[in-house]
Design a protein around this motif. Sequence first.
Motif, PDB file in Angstrom:
ATOM      1  N   PHE A 220       0.827  -1.197   0.000  1.00  0.00           N
ATOM      2  CA  PHE A 220       0.000   0.000   0.000  1.00  0.00           C
ATOM      3  C   PHE A 220       0.863   1.249   0.000  1.00  0.00           C
ATOM      4  CE2 PHE A 220       1.075  -0.534   4.396  1.00  0.00           C
ATOM      5  CZ  PHE A 220       1.306   0.764   4.830  1.00  0.00           C
ATOM      6  N   ILE A 221       0.247   2.341  -0.382  1.00  0.00           N
ATOM      7  CA  ILE A 221       0.800   3.684  -0.202  1.00  0.00           C
ATOM      8  C   ILE A 221      -0.297   4.467   0.513  1.00  0.00           C
ATOM      9  CG2 ILE A 221       1.621   5.782  -1.329  1.00  0.00           C
ATOM     10  CD1 ILE A 221       2.419   3.892  -3.706  1.00  0.00           C
ATOM     11  N   LEU A 222       0.053   5.076   1.628  1.00  0.00           N
ATOM     12  CA  LEU A 222      -0.915   5.767   2.471  1.00  0.00           C
ATOM     13  C   LEU A 222      -0.514   7.233   2.633  1.00  0.00           C
ATOM     14  CD1 LEU A 222      -3.251   5.803   4.591  1.00  0.00           C
ATOM     15  CD2 LEU A 222      -1.565   5.049   6.267  1.00  0.00           C
ATOM     16  N   PRO A 223      -1.325   8.161   2.108  1.00  0.00           N
ATOM     17  CA  PRO A 223      -1.049   9.583   2.374  1.00  0.00           C
ATOM     18  C   PRO A 223      -1.241   9.857   3.869  1.00  0.00           C
ATOM     19  CG  PRO A 223      -2.628   9.317   0.567  1.00  0.00           C
ATOM     20  CD  PRO A 223      -2.466   7.975   1.214  1.00  0.00           C
TER      21      PRO A 223
ATOM     22  N   ALA B 239       2.970  12.712  -5.160  1.00  0.00           N
ATOM     23  CA  ALA B 239       2.879  12.821  -6.624  1.00  0.00           C
ATOM     24  C   ALA B 239       4.015  12.064  -7.301  1.00  0.00           C
ATOM     25  CB  ALA B 239       2.881  14.285  -7.045  1.00  0.00           C
ATOM     26  N   PHE B 240       5.215  12.134  -6.750  1.00  0.00           N
ATOM     27  CA  PHE B 240       6.359  11.439  -7.340  1.00  0.00           C
ATOM     28  C   PHE B 240       6.129   9.933  -7.358  1.00  0.00           C
ATOM     29  CE2 PHE B 240      10.374   9.242  -7.233  1.00  0.00           C
ATOM     30  CZ  PHE B 240      11.087   9.871  -8.235  1.00  0.00           C
ATOM     31  N   VAL B 241       5.650   9.387  -6.240  1.00  0.00           N
ATOM     32  CA  VAL B 241       5.414   7.944  -6.143  1.00  0.00           C
ATOM     33  C   VAL B 241       4.317   7.520  -7.108  1.00  0.00           C
ATOM     34  CG1 VAL B 241       4.700   6.103  -4.574  1.00  0.00           C
ATOM     35  CG2 VAL B 241       6.203   7.899  -3.765  1.00  0.00           C
ATOM     36  N   LEU B 242       3.258   8.317  -7.204  1.00  0.00           N
ATOM     37  CA  LEU B 242       2.169   7.985  -8.125  1.00  0.00           C
ATOM     38  C   LEU B 242       2.625   8.079  -9.578  1.00  0.00           C
ATOM     39  CD1 LEU B 242      -0.804   9.712  -6.285  1.00  0.00           C
ATOM     40  CD2 LEU B 242      -0.215   7.272  -6.321  1.00  0.00           C
ATOM     41  N   ARG B 243       3.500   9.026  -9.883  1.00  0.00           N
ATOM     42  CA  ARG B 243       4.055   9.107 -11.249  1.00  0.00           C
ATOM     43  C   ARG B 243       4.867   7.857 -11.577  1.00  0.00           C
ATOM     44  NH1 ARG B 243       5.025  14.581  -9.756  1.00  0.00           N
ATOM     45  NH2 ARG B 243       3.360  15.825 -10.658  1.00  0.00           N
ATOM     46  N   ASP B 244       5.564   7.325 -10.603  1.00  0.00           N
ATOM     47  CA  ASP B 244       6.325   6.099 -10.825  1.00  0.00           C
ATOM     48  C   ASP B 244       5.379   4.932 -11.117  1.00  0.00           C
ATOM     49  OD1 ASP B 244       8.856   4.598 -10.846  1.00  0.00           O
ATOM     50  OD2 ASP B 244       7.990   3.607  -9.091  1.00  0.00           O
ATOM     51  N   LEU B 245       4.274   4.834 -10.380  1.00  0.00           N
ATOM     52  CA  LEU B 245       3.285   3.782 -10.648  1.00  0.00           C
ATOM     53  C   LEU B 245       2.681   3.965 -12.039  1.00  0.00           C
ATOM     54  CD1 LEU B 245       1.427   3.591  -7.217  1.00  0.00           C
ATOM     55  CD2 LEU B 245       3.122   1.997  -8.135  1.00  0.00           C
ATOM     56  N   CYS B 246       2.450   5.213 -12.433  1.00  0.00           N
ATOM     57  CA  CYS B 246       1.921   5.515 -13.767  1.00  0.00           C
ATOM     58  C   CYS B 246       2.905   5.051 -14.843  1.00  0.00           C
ATOM     59  CB  CYS B 246       1.652   7.012 -13.873  1.00  0.00           C
ATOM     60  SG  CYS B 246       1.133   7.559 -15.506  1.00  0.00           S
ATOM     61  N   ARG B 247       4.160   5.378 -14.660  1.00  0.00           N
ATOM     62  CA  ARG B 247       5.195   5.009 -15.626  1.00  0.00           C
ATOM     63  C   ARG B 247       5.300   3.486 -15.762  1.00  0.00           C
ATOM     64  NH1 ARG B 247      10.235   3.509 -14.994  1.00  0.00           N
ATOM     65  NH2 ARG B 247      10.338   4.078 -12.810  1.00  0.00           N
ATOM     66  N   ARG B 248       5.144   2.769 -14.662  1.00  0.00           N
ATOM     67  CA  ARG B 248       5.234   1.307 -14.678  1.00  0.00           C
ATOM     68  C   ARG B 248       3.950   0.627 -15.142  1.00  0.00           C
ATOM     69  NH1 ARG B 248       9.465  -0.513 -10.863  1.00  0.00           N
ATOM     70  NH2 ARG B 248      10.419   1.365 -10.015  1.00  0.00           N
ATOM     71  N   ARG B 249       2.873   1.408 -15.312  1.00  0.00           N
ATOM     72  CA  ARG B 249       1.563   0.891 -15.724  1.00  0.00           C
ATOM     73  C   ARG B 249       1.038  -0.128 -14.711  1.00  0.00           C
ATOM     74  NH1 ARG B 249      -0.340   4.506 -18.314  1.00  0.00           N
ATOM     75  NH2 ARG B 249      -1.787   3.215 -19.460  1.00  0.00           N
TER      76      ARG B 249
ATOM     77  N   VAL C 105     -12.122   2.187  -6.135  1.00  0.00           N
ATOM     78  CA  VAL C 105     -12.108   2.160  -7.591  1.00  0.00           C
ATOM     79  C   VAL C 105     -10.771   1.557  -8.019  1.00  0.00           C
ATOM     80  CG1 VAL C 105     -11.258   4.531  -7.819  1.00  0.00           C
ATOM     81  CG2 VAL C 105     -12.546   3.520  -9.682  1.00  0.00           C
ATOM     82  N   SER C 106     -10.802   0.712  -9.054  1.00  0.00           N
ATOM     83  CA  SER C 106      -9.572   0.063  -9.500  1.00  0.00           C
ATOM     84  C   SER C 106      -9.294   0.412 -10.948  1.00  0.00           C
ATOM     85  CB  SER C 106      -9.682  -1.453  -9.333  1.00  0.00           C
ATOM     86  OG  SER C 106     -10.716  -1.950 -10.140  1.00  0.00           O
ATOM     87  N   GLY C 107      -8.019   0.360 -11.287  1.00  0.00           N
ATOM     88  CA  GLY C 107      -7.618   0.655 -12.650  1.00  0.00           C
ATOM     89  C   GLY C 107      -6.128   0.919 -12.736  1.00  0.00           C
ATOM     90  N   THR C 108      -5.756   1.669 -13.764  1.00  0.00           N
ATOM     91  CA  THR C 108      -4.360   2.016 -14.003  1.00  0.00           C
ATOM     92  C   THR C 108      -4.257   3.526 -14.085  1.00  0.00           C
ATOM     93  OG1 THR C 108      -4.079  -0.030 -15.263  1.00  0.00           O
ATOM     94  CG2 THR C 108      -2.402   1.658 -15.565  1.00  0.00           C
ATOM     95  N   ILE C 109      -3.222   4.067 -13.442  1.00  0.00           N
ATOM     96  CA  ILE C 109      -3.025   5.514 -13.456  1.00  0.00           C
ATOM     97  C   ILE C 109      -2.480   5.914 -14.820  1.00  0.00           C
ATOM     98  CG2 ILE C 109      -1.806   7.452 -12.393  1.00  0.00           C
ATOM     99  CD1 ILE C 109      -1.679   5.749  -9.810  1.00  0.00           C
ATOM    100  N   ASP C 110      -3.191   6.811 -15.510  1.00  0.00           N
ATOM    101  CA  ASP C 110      -2.763   7.291 -16.824  1.00  0.00           C
ATOM    102  C   ASP C 110      -1.877   8.533 -16.731  1.00  0.00           C
ATOM    103  OD1 ASP C 110      -3.893   5.340 -18.365  1.00  0.00           O
ATOM    104  OD2 ASP C 110      -5.622   6.530 -19.000  1.00  0.00           O
ATOM    105  N   ARG C 111      -2.234   9.465 -15.850  1.00  0.00           N
ATOM    106  CA  ARG C 111      -1.505  10.723 -15.705  1.00  0.00           C
ATOM    107  C   ARG C 111      -1.545  11.165 -14.250  1.00  0.00           C
ATOM    108  NH1 ARG C 111      -3.617  10.547 -20.328  1.00  0.00           N
ATOM    109  NH2 ARG C 111      -5.751  10.986 -19.743  1.00  0.00           N
ATOM    110  N   VAL C 112      -0.510  11.923 -13.853  1.00  0.00           N
ATOM    111  CA  VAL C 112      -0.476  12.475 -12.501  1.00  0.00           C
ATOM    112  C   VAL C 112      -0.149  13.959 -12.607  1.00  0.00           C
ATOM    113  CG1 VAL C 112       0.636  12.378 -10.233  1.00  0.00           C
ATOM    114  CG2 VAL C 112       0.282  10.272 -11.537  1.00  0.00           C
ATOM    115  N   GLY C 113      -1.046  14.782 -12.081  1.00  0.00           N
ATOM    116  CA  GLY C 113      -0.825  16.224 -12.025  1.00  0.00           C
ATOM    117  C   GLY C 113      -0.232  16.617 -10.678  1.00  0.00           C
ATOM    118  N   ARG C 114      -0.257  17.896 -10.398  1.00  0.00           N
ATOM    119  CA  ARG C 114       0.285  18.384  -9.130  1.00  0.00           C
ATOM    120  C   ARG C 114      -0.548  17.910  -7.944  1.00  0.00           C
ATOM    121  NH1 ARG C 114       0.488  24.653  -7.861  1.00  0.00           N
ATOM    122  NH2 ARG C 114       0.805  24.605 -10.085  1.00  0.00           N
TER     123      ARG C 114
END
Length: 197
Positions: free
Chosen positions: A91-94, A131-141, A153-162
């Motif tokens: 998990f990743i927990l804010p 945001a950095f960690v989520l961008r890494d998950l996005c990059r790895r699909r 909700v489940s899926g794949t992160i397509d983009r990460v903004g600020r």
Amino acid sequence: MRWDNLFDDLEGQLEQELGAEEIDLRAEEERLRLGRLSLRDRLRALSRGECSEPVRVSLSNGVTLELSLRTFGRDWVSGDVVDASSRRAQFILPLDAIAGVRLSRAQVSTSLEDATTPESERGLSRRLGLAFVLRDLCRRRQAVELVLHDGVVSGTIDRVGRDHLDLAVHEVGSARRERLVTHYQVVPFSRVLLVRL
């Protein structure tokens, strides 16, 4: 003879006052140290050591999970969910999603221990934001489940903004294929309580 008793008495009073002053000074220093502790510091102290117990964390939606804490970023923590009611998952927990932490008496003492930052902690990981960690998950699909205030909700992160992410919503366990995506959802970070991998 009387003078000796008088001086002994004065010496004893002075030692007692100096001792009390030193005790007061130590107590004030401890209050200042505790005043500087952050939630992140206390959770990090609980994760140290080989026999660290899982920590019971309540999310702001009322769900309580047992978590084994491993890695700490600037505003997030990651590790393993070890709650019996859910499958074992990373998990990743804010940190903002935490409503409370339920501790045993021993864990309270451990969490208040001196949290001087080790040399390895002073580097990159302490500065990495969510945001950095989520961008890494996005990059790895990487397929994820987002626990939100109003559901999962489940899926794949397509983009990460600020301050938000775009999620291509599809079934858990399926790869992100355009034909399997049911819809796209923009999710503000403030609504994310937990990212389950």
